[in-house]
Design a protein around this motif. Sequence first.
Motif, PDB file in Angstrom:
ATOM      1  N   THR A  90       0.996  -1.121  -0.163  1.00  0.00           N
ATOM      2  CA  THR A  90      -0.128   0.483   0.223  1.00  0.00           C
ATOM      3  C   THR A  90       1.259   1.458   0.254  1.00  0.00           C
ATOM      4  N   SER A  91       0.053   2.747   0.091  1.00  0.00           N
ATOM      5  CA  SER A  91       0.730   3.693  -0.095  1.00  0.00           C
ATOM      6  C   SER A  91      -0.569   4.384   0.034  1.00  0.00           C
ATOM      7  N   ILE A  92      -0.306   5.917   0.050  1.00  0.00           N
ATOM      8  CA  ILE A  92      -1.084   6.731   0.464  1.00  0.00           C
ATOM      9  C   ILE A  92      -0.852   7.815  -0.675  1.00  0.00           C
ATOM     10  N   TYR A  93      -0.270   7.648  -1.542  1.00  0.00           N
ATOM     11  CA  TYR A  93      -0.096   8.789  -2.907  1.00  0.00           C
ATOM     12  C   TYR A  93      -0.544   7.442  -4.414  1.00  0.00           C
ATOM     13  N   ASP A  94      -1.257   6.528  -4.496  1.00  0.00           N
ATOM     14  CA  ASP A  94      -2.353   5.821  -4.972  1.00  0.00           C
ATOM     15  C   ASP A  94      -2.521   5.389  -4.166  1.00  0.00           C
ATOM     16  N   ASN A  95      -4.613   4.824  -5.514  1.00  0.00           N
ATOM     17  CA  ASN A  95      -5.134   4.317  -4.755  1.00  0.00           C
ATOM     18  C   ASN A  95      -5.018   2.392  -4.452  1.00  0.00           C
ATOM     19  N   SER A  96      -3.485   2.124  -4.365  1.00  0.00           N
ATOM     20  CA  SER A  96      -3.300   1.089  -3.581  1.00  0.00           C
ATOM     21  C   SER A  96      -3.966   0.571  -2.095  1.00  0.00           C
ATOM     22  N   ILE A  97      -3.917   1.498  -1.332  1.00  0.00           N
ATOM     23  CA  ILE A  97      -4.598   1.891  -0.199  1.00  0.00           C
ATOM     24  C   ILE A  97      -6.371   2.255  -0.080  1.00  0.00           C
ATOM     25  N   PHE A  98      -7.091   2.459  -1.419  1.00  0.00           N
ATOM     26  CA  PHE A  98      -8.455   2.327  -1.390  1.00  0.00           C
ATOM     27  C   PHE A  98      -8.418   0.987  -1.366  1.00  0.00           C
ATOM     28  N   GLU A  99      -7.817   0.398  -2.629  1.00  0.00           N
ATOM     29  CA  GLU A  99      -8.246  -0.667  -3.507  1.00  0.00           C
ATOM     30  C   GLU A  99      -7.543  -1.975  -1.809  1.00  0.00           C
ATOM     31  N   ALA A 100      -7.354  -1.596  -0.922  1.00  0.00           N
ATOM     32  CA  ALA A 100      -7.148  -2.884   0.176  1.00  0.00           C
ATOM     33  C   ALA A 100      -7.947  -2.361   1.510  1.00  0.00           C
ATOM     34  N   PHE A 101      -8.497  -1.006   1.354  1.00  0.00           N
ATOM     35  CA  PHE A 101      -9.314  -0.453   2.738  1.00  0.00           C
ATOM     36  C   PHE A 101     -10.766  -1.521   2.141  1.00  0.00           C
ATOM     37  N   SER A 102     -10.402  -1.881   0.941  1.00  0.00           N
ATOM     38  CA  SER A 102     -11.745  -2.481  -0.441  1.00  0.00           C
ATOM     39  C   SER A 102     -12.078  -3.662   0.226  1.00  0.00           C
ATOM     40  N   LYS A 103     -10.760  -4.718  -0.036  1.00  0.00           N
ATOM     41  CA  LYS A 103     -10.924  -6.245   0.158  1.00  0.00           C
ATOM     42  C   LYS A 103     -10.851  -6.107   1.632  1.00  0.00           C
ATOM     43  N   VAL A 104     -10.486  -5.437   2.641  1.00  0.00           N
ATOM     44  CA  VAL A 104     -10.816  -6.060   4.202  1.00  0.00           C
ATOM     45  C   VAL A 104     -11.828  -5.722   4.132  1.00  0.00           C
ATOM     46  N   MET A 105     -12.715  -4.479   3.763  1.00  0.00           N
ATOM     47  CA  MET A 105     -14.580  -4.258   3.913  1.00  0.00           C
ATOM     48  C   MET A 105     -15.201  -5.401   3.555  1.00  0.00           C
ATOM     49  N   GLN A 106     -15.172  -5.827   1.911  1.00  0.00           N
ATOM     50  CA  GLN A 106     -15.397  -7.046   1.708  1.00  0.00           C
ATOM     51  C   GLN A 106     -15.328  -8.378   2.569  1.00  0.00           C
ATOM     52  N   GLY A 107     -14.141  -8.300   3.643  1.00  0.00           N
ATOM     53  CA  GLY A 107     -14.861  -9.693   3.996  1.00  0.00           C
ATOM     54  C   GLY A 107     -15.038  -9.142   5.525  1.00  0.00           C
ATOM     55  N   LEU A 108     -15.914  -8.200   5.264  1.00  0.00           N
ATOM     56  CA  LEU A 108     -16.754  -7.955   7.003  1.00  0.00           C
ATOM     57  C   LEU A 108     -18.453  -7.955   6.156  1.00  0.00           C
TER      58      LEU A 108
END
Length: 345
Positions: free
Chosen positions: A210-228
């Motif tokens: 992840t990095s806050i300077y691109d969309n990888s952090i949003f993609e990663a959080f999306s995967k975490v949220m989908q697990g819930l």
Amino acid sequence: MALNEEAIRENNVKPDQNSIASYSTEYTPENENLVQTNGINGDSEPKDLLHIEHKPRLLLMGLKRSGKSSISNVVFRKMAPHETLFLETTTTIRKEAMHSFMDFQVWDLPGQIDYLDPSFDADSIFGGVGAMIWVLDAIDNYMEPIGRLTETILHLQHSYPDIKYTVFIHKTDSLTEDFRDDTVRDVIQRITDDLYDAGLENPPITYHGTSIYDNSIFEAFSKVMQGLVPQLPTFEALLTTISASCRFEKVYLFDVFSKVYIASDTTPTDLKAYELCSDFIDIIVDLSEVYGWDRGKGQEETDSSKARASQSAESFVSNIKGYNLYLREINGSALKAKSFSRALS
């Protein structure tokens, strides 16, 4: 571009108003979790605090300066990445309550507190947790955070077996592509080996660079949220049906405020296309602030105003880097659906 202006404007809630409630918990050894203050205006909010405790919970954990607070502020408070350089070290438990597609809370835990101390009230922190995100600084010596992570997992696995673990291998934007891949593989291998040596095989851990300077952090959080999301298989089946029926290449179900997607169809995710969708959402939200129509509380409703209010907001943009982007609201409470298809040429 056809937009339902009232629907967008009414649901364009700024981070410091209704979409997020921010709290900090003053930590003292004698009383870990009693002093609560509102992180926005400093006032006590007993009713909100009582309500926040019963939402699905995500924990952001890791050592000091690993980037936990930066992630929380960029994803949930819309802070510009470069502004996170001026954030102070977190010394209190910060709680972010999100009122969105699904209500949940994110707790940013200070890295200097030993949560494994027997005298610590672990249930007040880990009881009811849906997922734990461990933020690991990829550009620093990561042997200590790996050791702390394995200790934490082994300590929690028996008492809280339902917690889902995710490791954000963070600040990977500072590494070259080859070194980044090697670092991710090394981290995964070390964590797996440490847990295996401790008797835990096939640990329930997922990993994201992840990095806050691109969309990888949003993609990663999306995967975490989908697990819930317990209805995820149903959402995916419905979105796959929409994709096939409308001949879309990809369909997402977005939460507009955080740009986290709750579900998508079953085709592989294209990060480039996801970035376009995220940018498109930002444009729609920005335009709604300027051109959105607000009827006002004192204005009498007419037939035409009721008709406008009842319409679903939607927008269409063609031929952006070879894609056609189509956004449509799926209900009257928030602008949540986002789908797109590649331009046919």
